[in-house]
Scaffold this motif. Sequence first.
Motif, PDB file in Angstrom:
ATOM      1  N   ASP A   1     -34.736 -48.528  15.922  1.00 41.37           N
ATOM      2  CA  ASP A   1     -33.885 -48.981  14.818  1.00 41.37           C
ATOM      3  C   ASP A   1     -32.519 -49.411  15.369  1.00 41.37           C
ATOM      4  O   ASP A   1     -31.631 -48.592  15.594  1.00 41.37           O
ATOM      5  CB  ASP A   1     -33.731 -47.823  13.823  1.00 41.37           C
ATOM      6  CG  ASP A   1     -32.949 -48.237  12.575  1.00 41.37           C
ATOM      7  OD1 ASP A   1     -32.358 -49.341  12.584  1.00 41.37           O
ATOM      8  OD2 ASP A   1     -32.915 -47.458  11.619  1.00 41.37           O
ATOM      9  N   VAL A   2     -32.360 -50.730  15.588  1.00 41.75           N
ATOM     10  CA  VAL A   2     -31.132 -51.233  16.198  1.00 41.75           C
ATOM     11  C   VAL A   2     -29.910 -50.957  15.319  1.00 41.75           C
ATOM     12  O   VAL A   2     -28.876 -50.496  15.827  1.00 41.75           O
ATOM     13  CB  VAL A   2     -31.260 -52.734  16.522  1.00 41.75           C
ATOM     14  CG1 VAL A   2     -29.923 -53.285  17.031  1.00 41.75           C
ATOM     15  CG2 VAL A   2     -32.348 -52.957  17.553  1.00 41.75           C
ATOM     16  N   PRO A   3     -29.944 -51.224  14.018  1.00 42.56           N
ATOM     17  CA  PRO A   3     -28.768 -50.909  13.198  1.00 42.56           C
ATOM     18  C   PRO A   3     -28.337 -49.439  13.300  1.00 42.56           C
ATOM     19  O   PRO A   3     -27.141 -49.141  13.345  1.00 42.56           O
ATOM     20  CB  PRO A   3     -29.222 -51.269  11.775  1.00 42.56           C
ATOM     21  CG  PRO A   3     -30.229 -52.353  11.984  1.00 42.56           C
ATOM     22  CD  PRO A   3     -30.970 -51.948  13.224  1.00 42.56           C
ATOM     23  N   ARG A   4     -29.317 -48.533  13.375  1.00 39.77           N
ATOM     24  CA  ARG A   4     -28.966 -47.129  13.504  1.00 39.77           C
ATOM     25  C   ARG A   4     -28.354 -46.850  14.880  1.00 39.77           C
ATOM     26  O   ARG A   4     -27.379 -46.091  15.000  1.00 39.77           O
ATOM     27  CB  ARG A   4     -30.228 -46.263  13.303  1.00 39.77           C
ATOM     28  CG  ARG A   4     -30.041 -44.767  13.571  1.00 39.77           C
ATOM     29  CD  ARG A   4     -28.830 -44.185  12.890  1.00 39.77           C
ATOM     30  NE  ARG A   4     -28.811 -44.460  11.452  1.00 39.77           N
ATOM     31  CZ  ARG A   4     -27.766 -44.296  10.679  1.00 39.77           C
ATOM     32  NH1 ARG A   4     -26.611 -43.896  11.216  1.00 39.77           N
ATOM     33  NH2 ARG A   4     -27.834 -44.563   9.394  1.00 39.77           N
TER      34      ARG A   4
ATOM     35  N   ASP B   1     -27.253 -55.354  10.803  1.00 42.06           N
ATOM     36  CA  ASP B   1     -28.121 -55.248   9.625  1.00 42.06           C
ATOM     37  C   ASP B   1     -28.747 -56.599   9.276  1.00 42.06           C
ATOM     38  O   ASP B   1     -29.954 -56.693   9.011  1.00 42.06           O
ATOM     39  CB  ASP B   1     -27.320 -54.729   8.430  1.00 42.06           C
ATOM     40  CG  ASP B   1     -26.966 -53.253   8.549  1.00 42.06           C
ATOM     41  OD1 ASP B   1     -27.592 -52.564   9.367  1.00 42.06           O
ATOM     42  OD2 ASP B   1     -26.051 -52.805   7.821  1.00 42.06           O
ATOM     43  N   SER B   2     -27.929 -57.656   9.262  1.00 45.65           N
ATOM     44  CA  SER B   2     -28.441 -58.966   8.866  1.00 45.65           C
ATOM     45  C   SER B   2     -29.435 -59.516   9.890  1.00 45.65           C
ATOM     46  O   SER B   2     -30.448 -60.122   9.529  1.00 45.65           O
ATOM     47  CB  SER B   2     -27.281 -59.952   8.674  1.00 45.65           C
ATOM     48  OG  SER B   2     -26.605 -60.191   9.891  1.00 45.65           O
ATOM     49  N   MET B   3     -29.167 -59.289  11.190  1.00 44.24           N
ATOM     50  CA  MET B   3     -30.100 -59.766  12.212  1.00 44.24           C
ATOM     51  C   MET B   3     -31.418 -59.005  12.148  1.00 44.24           C
ATOM     52  O   MET B   3     -32.498 -59.589  12.334  1.00 44.24           O
ATOM     53  CB  MET B   3     -29.467 -59.627  13.594  1.00 44.24           C
ATOM     54  CG  MET B   3     -28.325 -60.602  13.853  1.00 44.24           C
ATOM     55  SD  MET B   3     -27.649 -60.468  15.538  1.00 44.24           S
ATOM     56  CE  MET B   3     -29.085 -60.981  16.512  1.00 44.24           C
ATOM     57  N   ALA B   4     -31.346 -57.696  11.876  1.00 49.73           N
ATOM     58  CA  ALA B   4     -32.571 -56.905  11.753  1.00 49.73           C
ATOM     59  C   ALA B   4     -33.398 -57.354  10.557  1.00 49.73           C
ATOM     60  O   ALA B   4     -34.631 -57.481  10.640  1.00 49.73           O
ATOM     61  CB  ALA B   4     -32.220 -55.422  11.637  1.00 49.73           C
ATOM     62  N   ALA B   5     -32.721 -57.618   9.429  1.00 54.61           N
ATOM     63  CA  ALA B   5     -33.436 -58.067   8.227  1.00 54.61           C
ATOM     64  C   ALA B   5     -34.090 -59.426   8.457  1.00 54.61           C
ATOM     65  O   ALA B   5     -35.230 -59.659   8.038  1.00 54.61           O
ATOM     66  CB  ALA B   5     -32.465 -58.125   7.047  1.00 54.61           C
TER      67      ALA B   5
ATOM     68  N   LEU C   1     -31.974 -53.937  20.941  1.00 53.82           N
ATOM     69  CA  LEU C   1     -30.553 -53.777  21.230  1.00 53.82           C
ATOM     70  C   LEU C   1     -30.117 -54.782  22.298  1.00 53.82           C
ATOM     71  O   LEU C   1     -28.994 -55.295  22.249  1.00 53.82           O
ATOM     72  CB  LEU C   1     -30.273 -52.348  21.694  1.00 53.82           C
ATOM     73  CG  LEU C   1     -28.791 -51.955  21.803  1.00 53.82           C
ATOM     74  CD1 LEU C   1     -28.113 -52.048  20.438  1.00 53.82           C
ATOM     75  CD2 LEU C   1     -28.647 -50.546  22.373  1.00 53.82           C
ATOM     76  N   ALA C   2     -31.006 -55.078  23.246  1.00 55.10           N
ATOM     77  CA  ALA C   2     -30.689 -56.081  24.264  1.00 55.10           C
ATOM     78  C   ALA C   2     -30.476 -57.450  23.620  1.00 55.10           C
ATOM     79  O   ALA C   2     -29.563 -58.203  24.001  1.00 55.10           O
ATOM     80  CB  ALA C   2     -31.796 -56.144  25.303  1.00 55.10           C
TER      81      ALA C   2
END
Length: 455
Positions: free
Chosen positions: A283-286, A323-327, A338-339
């Motif tokens: 979970d990148v945002p986390r 958040d926006s990139m993950a969505a 994360l990279a």
Amino acid sequence: VAAEIEWAKVSMHTPDTYAPAAENRDMPAGYDIRTMQRLYQSYEDLKADRHLIDFEDVLLITVGILEEDERIAAAVHAQYRQFVVDEYQDVSPLQQRLLDAWLGSRDDLCVVGDASQTIYSFTGATSRHLLDFPARYPGASVVELIRDYRSTPQVVNTANRLLAARRPAPGSTPDTWATPLRLVSQRPAGPEPTWNEYPDDEAEAAGVAVRIRDLIEDGVPPHEIAVLFRTNGQSQAFEAALGDANIGFQLRGTERFFNRPEIRQALVQIRSAARTVGADRADVPRQVRDMLHSLGYTERAPRADSATRAKWESLRALVALADSMAARAAEQEESFTLAGFAQELERRATTQEAPVVDGVTLASLHSAKGLEWDAVFLVGLSEGLMPISFADTPDAMDEERRLLYVGITRAREHLVFSWSLSRTPGGRPSRARSRFLDAVLPPAPRTPARRRPVR
């Protein structure tokens, strides 16, 4: 002192020719002209000793190369044929000389400008080149761009009235005030501009925060709201009031987003963690939230001083980007690591593509040039601030009027004027509202100190 040296160089005055040209200028820091001349010479000597050049030297040296070396000038003339110059009303004599060197004997030139938006004369800019353009190029076509696609008729008409109210004053430099264009809005009608009078600066800031909260509750995004003031020193009260109201804000005119200390620290942590986890799809945002926690990020906005709040807003922008990139990755069924986030931040830092900070913009009128918002609050509109107290000549007063015009025309739909009657709570109400407002608002009350704030 640095600004005075910049003015001298863009006006093409050397240390030897500076003194006569600066005879009527206000010297910085209380220095006399001879002292300023010596500082200017010392600055040039120091650069020469250290083999350094500044930005104005880049222009000066380029002019020198083109004017002194016919081969280089011929190569430039052969390679670059047509020129377009935007914001031509703010061109300095040095910039005009460089443009002339680029052009040579040709006239393949298009310029765009508005003399009513000349607000940088203190840096050496002048609208003279724009106003004299038809005389210099008799065959030029002049196109008046009077259609305004940004603002409502109510905002545009307010701006038109402000300029139309200007009257020539004894001592004005001839031909420096061009007949302003009367703009015609192309948008549907909107709300009329409103105004508020407050007893003191603190009440004004609190009142503006309340009005901003109303707009946000009505659906106006915070990043589409701006508070514009004449001097940066006025910002503090509004930072505090917005912080007390738990309304996010961003300061314009300060350091760039990726140059801020907290952002540089965040990038180091994210790059380091990315090298460790590699292609881990956790979970990148986390992960980003956990890393930024050590730098002061929390899920809830801090109720602290304005500097702490501004730092938190910067870190929140990184979280919102994650958040926006993950969505977006989830929607497109793509991997997001994360990279990959670290690589995107590197790209944005290189191009200075800052993420959107969803907060109200606080900015000086000068730094707001070229920008626009759905709602604009023009604050501190009292004598001594607008026009500023050191605008003591007719030409300087005209520039203050143009500066307010620029502020008005930043608004797309909502426009609010405000001022206060005293500096501190309980202070004597000795201030008067700006003389410029007489053209756009109802007459000022005779006993303003006894009036309640009006909306």
